[in-house]
Structure formats: structure tokens, C-alpha cells
Design an enzyme around this catalytic site. Structure first.
Site, PDB file in Angstrom:
ATOM      1  N   THR A 127       0.789  -1.196  -0.280  1.00  0.00           N
ATOM      2  CA  THR A 127       0.064  -0.128  -0.049  1.00  0.00           C
ATOM      3  C   THR A 127       0.939   1.147   0.200  1.00  0.00           C
ATOM      4  O   THR A 127       1.807   1.277   0.928  1.00  0.00           O
ATOM      5  CB  THR A 127      -0.865  -0.105   1.046  1.00  0.00           C
ATOM      6  OG1 THR A 127      -1.769  -0.970   1.361  1.00  0.00           O
ATOM      7  CG2 THR A 127      -1.456   1.291   1.466  1.00  0.00           C
TER       8      THR A 127
ATOM      9  N   ARG B  51     -13.720  -7.873   0.195  1.00  0.00           N
ATOM     10  CA  ARG B  51     -13.128  -7.319   1.585  1.00  0.00           C
ATOM     11  C   ARG B  51     -12.567  -5.806   1.046  1.00  0.00           C
ATOM     12  O   ARG B  51     -11.939  -5.764  -0.052  1.00  0.00           O
ATOM     13  CB  ARG B  51     -12.227  -8.072   1.981  1.00  0.00           C
ATOM     14  CG  ARG B  51     -11.288  -7.608   3.116  1.00  0.00           C
ATOM     15  CD  ARG B  51     -10.081  -7.176   2.868  1.00  0.00           C
ATOM     16  NE  ARG B  51      -9.370  -6.647   3.944  1.00  0.00           N
ATOM     17  CZ  ARG B  51      -8.127  -5.694   3.915  1.00  0.00           C
ATOM     18  NH1 ARG B  51      -7.889  -5.193   2.839  1.00  0.00           N
ATOM     19  NH2 ARG B  51      -7.563  -5.403   4.967  1.00  0.00           N
TER      20      ARG B  51
ATOM     21  N   GLY C  48     -10.378  -2.813   2.768  1.00  0.00           N
ATOM     22  CA  GLY C  48      -9.468  -2.355   4.079  1.00  0.00           C
ATOM     23  C   GLY C  48      -9.541  -1.082   4.438  1.00  0.00           C
ATOM     24  O   GLY C  48     -10.684  -0.235   4.021  1.00  0.00           O
ATOM     25  N   ASP C  49      -8.801  -0.515   5.070  1.00  0.00           N
ATOM     26  CA  ASP C  49      -8.860   1.102   5.406  1.00  0.00           C
ATOM     27  C   ASP C  49      -8.738   2.017   4.483  1.00  0.00           C
ATOM     28  O   ASP C  49      -8.587   3.254   4.179  1.00  0.00           O
ATOM     29  CB  ASP C  49      -7.670   1.223   6.520  1.00  0.00           C
ATOM     30  CG  ASP C  49      -6.409   1.031   6.226  1.00  0.00           C
ATOM     31  OD1 ASP C  49      -6.087  -0.163   5.522  1.00  0.00           O
ATOM     32  OD2 ASP C  49      -5.393   1.707   6.400  1.00  0.00           O
TER      33      ASP C  49
ATOM     34  N   THR D  56      -0.705   2.378   6.919  1.00  0.00           N
ATOM     35  CA  THR D  56      -0.402   1.264   6.374  1.00  0.00           C
ATOM     36  C   THR D  56      -0.700   0.053   7.328  1.00  0.00           C
ATOM     37  O   THR D  56      -0.295   0.404   8.337  1.00  0.00           O
ATOM     38  CB  THR D  56       0.721   1.266   5.552  1.00  0.00           C
ATOM     39  OG1 THR D  56       0.715   0.033   4.775  1.00  0.00           O
ATOM     40  CG2 THR D  56       1.979   1.501   6.272  1.00  0.00           C
ATOM     41  N   GLY D  57      -0.766  -1.276   6.791  1.00  0.00           N
ATOM     42  CA  GLY D  57      -0.452  -2.384   7.607  1.00  0.00           C
ATOM     43  C   GLY D  57      -2.243  -2.934   7.621  1.00  0.00           C
ATOM     44  O   GLY D  57      -2.864  -2.961   6.681  1.00  0.00           O
TER      45      GLY D  57
ATOM     46  N   GLY E 248      -5.594  -3.441   7.735  1.00  0.00           N
ATOM     47  CA  GLY E 248      -6.616  -2.574   7.405  1.00  0.00           C
ATOM     48  C   GLY E 248      -7.717  -2.590   8.279  1.00  0.00           C
ATOM     49  O   GLY E 248      -8.492  -1.567   8.892  1.00  0.00           O
TER      50      GLY E 248
HETATM   51  C1  SD4 Z   1      -5.212  -3.044   3.728  1.00  0.00           C
HETATM   52  N1  SD4 Z   1      -4.128  -1.205   4.715  1.00  0.00           N
HETATM   53  O1  SD4 Z   1      -5.899  -3.253   2.616  1.00  0.00           O
HETATM   54  C2  SD4 Z   1      -3.880  -2.027   3.532  1.00  0.00           C
HETATM   55  C3  SD4 Z   1      -3.040  -3.061   3.372  1.00  0.00           C
HETATM   56  C4  SD4 Z   1      -1.488  -2.279   3.610  1.00  0.00           C
HETATM   57  O2  SD4 Z   1       0.625  -2.275   2.766  1.00  0.00           O
HETATM   58  O3  SD4 Z   1      -1.525  -1.300   4.255  1.00  0.00           O
HETATM   59  N2  SD4 Z   1      -0.552  -2.874   3.072  1.00  0.00           N
HETATM   60  O4  SD4 Z   1      -5.675  -3.248   4.763  1.00  0.00           O
END
Ligand code: SD4
Length: 340
Positions: A199, A227, A229-230, A250-251, A253
Site C-alpha cells: 500500500t 473485502r 480495508g482502510d 498502512t498495515g 486495515g
Molecule cells: C489493507 N491497509 O488493505 C491495507 C494493506 C496495507 O501495506 O497497508 N498494506 O488493509
């Protein structure tokens, strides 16, 4: 707790000069001062994105244009997890999420968008040409096509195809923390693992002090179909309040969503915390929410404030972020983190 470490400092050491594109700050005419111009973005892939944004900022451009142009570099790069080169969902289909926000609370977003190369630009069109903030799935794609975005073939990149076939062997959904780092622990090291999900979230401040941000991703590899994410959610993956600052995430979500991550960071800055302290306060709140399960996930925030200060903080070790500022420098920084 480790101190923040400067990985790389000069543009030359990043190969920017070798690419024939030195940063342009030094050559700016006095009529277009850079002021507090700044770009900060997630992971080591942020280095290339920052340069895309910096091209706009260094010519006196608007932070919104910089935020879009920067992450378009990543979307076009066919890396494993932003844009159409990304890993697919469990059905083998790549679905893309993106959002963008300017200095006036204008914002736009697309989610579960298929077969479009630049979801960030579609998100911007949603912001500028519709009465809505968010379009998803088929409707988002129809809008994109009506706006002239070409429909790309429904085809996995060779790397994504390989990763998907590998994943099918177990069909186990176990996101790996920090797989976003394409270089591993070494700046010149090998490309990361098959589950990478780079991301990219980018925050820009232009020479006039205007803040904007962008975020784009193919999301978690091998996620359930549908699905989200954030990353496409204003207030979770990205939030900009031009009077205070901007933040992005990031991370994992799901965990950013449950605490309205980026908005929370901005609110901490509103209370007077520095960008780094605000990111840290948000991470501590998440750690409290998650309890012992905090060790299973990674969540990271980046932030800038109105004064042009920047910072980041992560739940776990291993988060790197890229910063480009008006000192004609590009840096890759290692974030401090909470859990040891
Ligand atoms: C998610 N936050 O789809 C994103 C994934 C992400 O680096 O940040 N990846 O949950």
C-alpha cells in the site's frame, strides 16, 4: 527503543541523479518558493512515489496534484501489490482501493475497482465530478470507463499468478507483517516475499502550505472477495485537515478501521502533539484495544502538521518511510515502534 535511523540521505545515493532526474529545488525561480514543501510516504516504494510528487511541488504545483502524481508512479510500476500487478483476492481477481483528499475537505474514493490502471485518478474524478465521495465495484468501474479510463485486460501479472498458485496450495490467510518492504532490511537487498502488499499512502504539503494526501492499494493479498480495508476509507487510511495536519496508515486495515486511524492521528495533532507523538499515541490506543493480539499485526502511521513537521510510528519493528523536503534531500527513515 531504537532511535530513528537515517538509512540513506542524499539524492545521489538513491540513484536519483543516475536516473537523470535531480531534484529541482535548487533551480526554482524566486517567484515560486518551495516554502514548507514536503512529501512523506510509506515503505521504501515511497522513494519513487515521492519523486513523482516532488516534480509537481518543485514547480510550485498544488499538493493535490502532487499527491495524485506521486502514487501513480507506484500504481504504474507493476509491483506486487499496488495497481494491477497486485496480488489477487481468493477468487484470483485483482481488486483495487484508493482515496484522495485535498486541503478543503474535498475527498474521493474508489473500492473493489477492477481492471483500471490508476484507481487514484478515478478517486479524484469521483471527488471532482460527482456529488459523492465513494464509488465501489461495478459502479466504480462503469464510472471510470465513462470518464475515459481504459479497461485493462483481466489478467494477473506473472508474479501475482505465481504467488496465487502458491497460495492455493494451502489457502491459508495469514498476512505477514512488514512484507511491504521490497528491500528487506538492506537498502539494496532483494525484493520481498510473495505476499507483499505495498500500500502506498502519501502526504504532500506544497509551497503555499496546502496539505493533501492519497492512498492506493490492491489490499491484502488473497483477501475474501468483497473485502475492503482502510485504504479507500477517508478517516481510516487517510485524513487531511488543512488547519491541523494530515495522516495516513498502512498495515492491517481491519485494525486501522476499528480505531478510525488517520483521523485519530489528526485529532491528536489538534490537541498539540507533534506528528510523531500523535502517531505514537494512536498506536498505543490500538495496542490497548488489541491486547495480546497486537503482536500478530502491523499497523503504521505517517503524519505531517501545518508547520511542516513530519513523523511516523509503528506497532512493530520494520516500518520504513520516505521523506522528501526542501533541503533537496530524499531520505528513507526507519520508524520507531511500540512492541519489543
Ligand atoms: C489493507 N491497509 O488493505 C491495507 C494493506 C496495507 O501495506 O497497508 N498494506 O488493509
Amino acid at each position: 527503543m531504537p532511535t530513528r535511523r537515517k538509512f540513506l540521505t542524499s539524492s545521489a545515493s538513491l540513484g536519483l541523479l543516475a536516473a537523470g532526474r535531480p531534484l529541482e529545488a535548487a533551480s526554482l525561480p524566486p517567484s515560486a518558493p518551495l516554502g514548507k514543501a514536503l512529501v512523506i510516504s510509506t515503505w521504501d516504494t515511497g522513494l519513487a512515489a515521492n519523486l513523482g510528487a516532488w516534480k509537481i511541488l518543485s514547480k510550485g504545483g498544488h499538493a493535490l496534484d502532487a499527491a495524485e502524481a506521486g502514487v501513480m508512479v507506484t500504481e504504474a510500476s507493476q509491483n506486487c501489490c499496488v495497481g494491477l500487478g497486485g496480488n489477487p483476492d481468493r477468487e484470483g481477481i485483482v481488486t483495487l482501493d484508493a482515496c484522495i483528499m485535498d486541503d478543503q475537505f474535498n475527498c474521493g474514493s474508489v473500492a473493489a475497482l477492477e481492471r483500471i490502471k490508476h484507481p487514484i485518478s478515478v478517486a479524484r474524478r469521483v471527488m471532482e465530478r460527482t456529488p459523492h465521495v465513494m464509488l465501489v465495484g461495478e459502479g466504480a468501474q462503469q464510472f471510470a470507463v465513462a470518464q475515459g479510463f481504459p479497461l485493462e485486460p483481466q489478467k494477473l501479472s506473472p508474479d501475482a499468478e505465481k504467488a496465487y498458485r502458491e497460495w492455493l496450495k494451502t489457502s491459508a490467510y495469514q498476512p505477514i507483517i512488514n512484507v511491504e518492504n521490497t528491500r528487506g532490511s538492506k537498502p539494496t537487498g532483494p525484493v520481498g516475499g510473495a505476499n507483499n502488499h505495498d500500500t502506498i499512502a502519501l502526504l504532500a504539503q506544497d509551497g503555499q502550505g496546502r496539505l493533501s494526501g492519497s492512498c492506493t492499494t490492491s489490499g491484502m493479498g488473497f483477501k475474501m472477495r468483497g473485502r475492503l480495508g482502510d485504504s479507500p476509507l477517508i478517516g481510516s487510511g487517510l485524513f487531511v485537515d488543512n488547519a491541523v495536519g494530515a495522516a495516513a496508515a498502512t498495515g492491517q486495515g481491519e485494525d486501522v478501521i476499528r480505531m478510525a486511524g488517520a483521523h485519530t492521528v489528526v485529532e491528536f495533532m489538534r490537541q498539540g502533539l507533534s506528528p510523531k507523538a500523535a502517531c505514537e499515541a494512536a498506536i498505543k490506543r490500538l495496542a490497548q484495544i488489541k491486547g495480546s493480539k497486537a503482536h500478530d499485526i502491523q499497523v503504521c502511521f505517517i503524519a505531517v502538521n501545518k508547520q511542516g513537521q513530519h513523523g511516523a510510528y509503528a506497532l512493530q519493528k520494520g516500518f520504513s518511510y520516505a521523506v522528501c523536503d526542501d533541503k533537496n534531500q530524499q531520505q528513507l527513515l526507519q520508524s520507531d515502534y511500540l512492541l519489543t
